[in-house]
Design a protein around this motif. Structure first.
Motif, PDB file in Angstrom:
ATOM      1  N   THR A 171      -8.336   6.160   7.654  1.00  0.00           N
ATOM      2  CA  THR A 171      -6.887   6.225   7.864  1.00  0.00           C
ATOM      3  C   THR A 171      -6.239   4.889   7.551  1.00  0.00           C
ATOM      4  OG1 THR A 171      -7.124   7.935   9.552  1.00  0.00           O
ATOM      5  CG2 THR A 171      -5.083   6.648   9.575  1.00  0.00           C
TER       6      THR A 171
ATOM      7  N   ARG B 178      -7.365   2.676   5.436  1.00  0.00           N
ATOM      8  CA  ARG B 178      -7.380   2.548   3.974  1.00  0.00           C
ATOM      9  C   ARG B 178      -6.263   3.356   3.346  1.00  0.00           C
ATOM     10  NH1 ARG B 178      -8.753   5.128  -0.362  1.00  0.00           N
ATOM     11  NH2 ARG B 178      -9.525   6.945   0.757  1.00  0.00           N
ATOM     12  N   ARG B 179      -6.048   4.573   3.865  1.00  0.00           N
ATOM     13  CA  ARG B 179      -4.995   5.427   3.305  1.00  0.00           C
ATOM     14  C   ARG B 179      -3.613   4.837   3.571  1.00  0.00           C
ATOM     15  NH1 ARG B 179      -5.510  11.439   4.908  1.00  0.00           N
ATOM     16  NH2 ARG B 179      -4.145  11.660   3.102  1.00  0.00           N
TER      17      ARG B 179
ATOM     18  N   ASN C 202      -3.178   2.053   1.091  1.00  0.00           N
ATOM     19  CA  ASN C 202      -3.023   2.555  -0.282  1.00  0.00           C
ATOM     20  C   ASN C 202      -1.805   3.457  -0.423  1.00  0.00           C
ATOM     21  OD1 ASN C 202      -5.271   1.207  -1.179  1.00  0.00           O
ATOM     22  ND2 ASN C 202      -6.657   2.942  -0.855  1.00  0.00           N
TER      23      ASN C 202
ATOM     24  N   GLU D 190      -1.206   6.271   0.785  1.00  0.00           N
ATOM     25  CA  GLU D 190      -1.508   7.691   0.632  1.00  0.00           C
ATOM     26  C   GLU D 190      -0.931   8.490   1.794  1.00  0.00           C
ATOM     27  OE1 GLU D 190      -5.752   6.635  -1.580  1.00  0.00           O
ATOM     28  OE2 GLU D 190      -5.762   7.781   0.280  1.00  0.00           O
ATOM     29  N   VAL D 191      -0.531   7.789   2.842  1.00  0.00           N
ATOM     30  CA  VAL D 191       0.177   8.405   3.967  1.00  0.00           C
ATOM     31  C   VAL D 191       1.355   7.500   4.332  1.00  0.00           C
ATOM     32  CG1 VAL D 191      -1.866   9.560   4.908  1.00  0.00           C
ATOM     33  CG2 VAL D 191      -1.317   7.234   5.644  1.00  0.00           C
TER      34      VAL D 191
END
Length: 272
Positions: free
Chosen positions: A31, A33-34, A37, A39-40
């Motif tokens: 989470t 990392r996301r 990045n 991504e969330v």
């Protein structure tokens, strides 16, 4: 996307592992990392807790939280989301935040300098949607161009192959107007345009178009964007961006000077 990268930079600056950061939020390292990045979305309570863990000073934390709240508001391009793929929204976000944009373009005039008719021709060639979708995409492209004349506009440095100018898009009048637009752009103080003539021969940029974004926030790395038929790749590892930067510098040294490029444009327009 920029905020996610900055959040990651703050974690690294504090020498906190993703595992330790995840423990603060009771989530998995994936989470974190996301989040980094992009991504969330960045949830303000989560971000506030991480900034405390990272020991970020109050003033910097407050500034960051304000940016997070702004980022959670839809960008101006949100109303065009029906006309462009999701992976391109990140590009518009980067373009909007960058202080320097360097572009190598071997195929078409970059979107920030296209006329409406030229954009319609380029986008229409690859469009599988209807007329309404095409016009929405053209409108977005033209809207993006306001970036170049806004206060604190980014520096735009474009390297463009001669092939771009030789490839007809629409009637000769469309190309004449497009080249006229490029000549006008060279008058802008924040725009540098260089042409790579055929006579230069083979060079390092022959693999395809790409864009490099740089930001005023020093913790953020340069980000390189490359596009393919079905998506795009965003590169933020410093070795990757350094390699692309080296290519841009090499191409700039071999391309026609700014003055010669302007003469080049005027001569081609006379030929049409």
């Amino acid at each position: 996307m920029v905020l996610g990268k900055r959040l990651g930079a703050l974690r690294e600056r504090a020498r906190v592992s993703r595992e330790a950061a995840a423990g603060v939020l009771d989530v998995t390292p994936l989470t974190i990392r996301r989040m980094e990045n992009s991504e969330v979305g960045l949830k303000p309570p989560y971000v506030r807790a991480l900034l405390e863990k990272y020991g970020v000073a109050q003033a910097e934390a407050d500034e960051f939280m304000e940016l997070v709240r702004d980022a959670n508001r839809p960008g101006w391009w949100h109303r065009y989301r029906d006309a462009v793929p999701a992976w391109f929204s990140a590009y518009v976000s980067l373009e909007d935040e960058a202080s320097l944009i360097r572009t190598y373009e071997p195929h078409y005039v970059p979107g920030l300098l296209q006329t409406e008719e030229y954009a319609r021709g380029v986008l229409g060639a690859g469009s599988h949607g209807g007329v309404d979708e095409l016009e929405r995409r053209v409108a977005l492209r033209i809207k993006r161009q306001q970036l170049l004349t806004k206060p604190e506009a980014p520096v735009l440095w474009i390297l463009m192959e001669e092939a771009v100018l030789r490839r007809p898009v629409g009637e000769p009048a469309v190309m004449r107007a497009q080249i006229g637009r490029l000549i006008e752009a060279t008058e802008l103080p924040n725009v540098t345009l260089q042409i790579m003539p055929f006579a230069v021969g083979p060079h390092l940029g022959a693999f395809g178009p790409f864009h490099l974004f740089r930001f005023d926030i020093t913790e953020l790395p340069d980000i390189v964007y490359t596009e393919n038929l079905t998506g795009a790749v965003y590169l933020d590892r410093r070795p990757d961006s350094a390699a692309y930067l080296q290519v841009l510098d090499s191409l700039s040294a071999r391309a026609a000077s700014v003055s010669d490029s302007r003469d080049f444009l005027q001569n081609i327009r006379k030929e049409l």
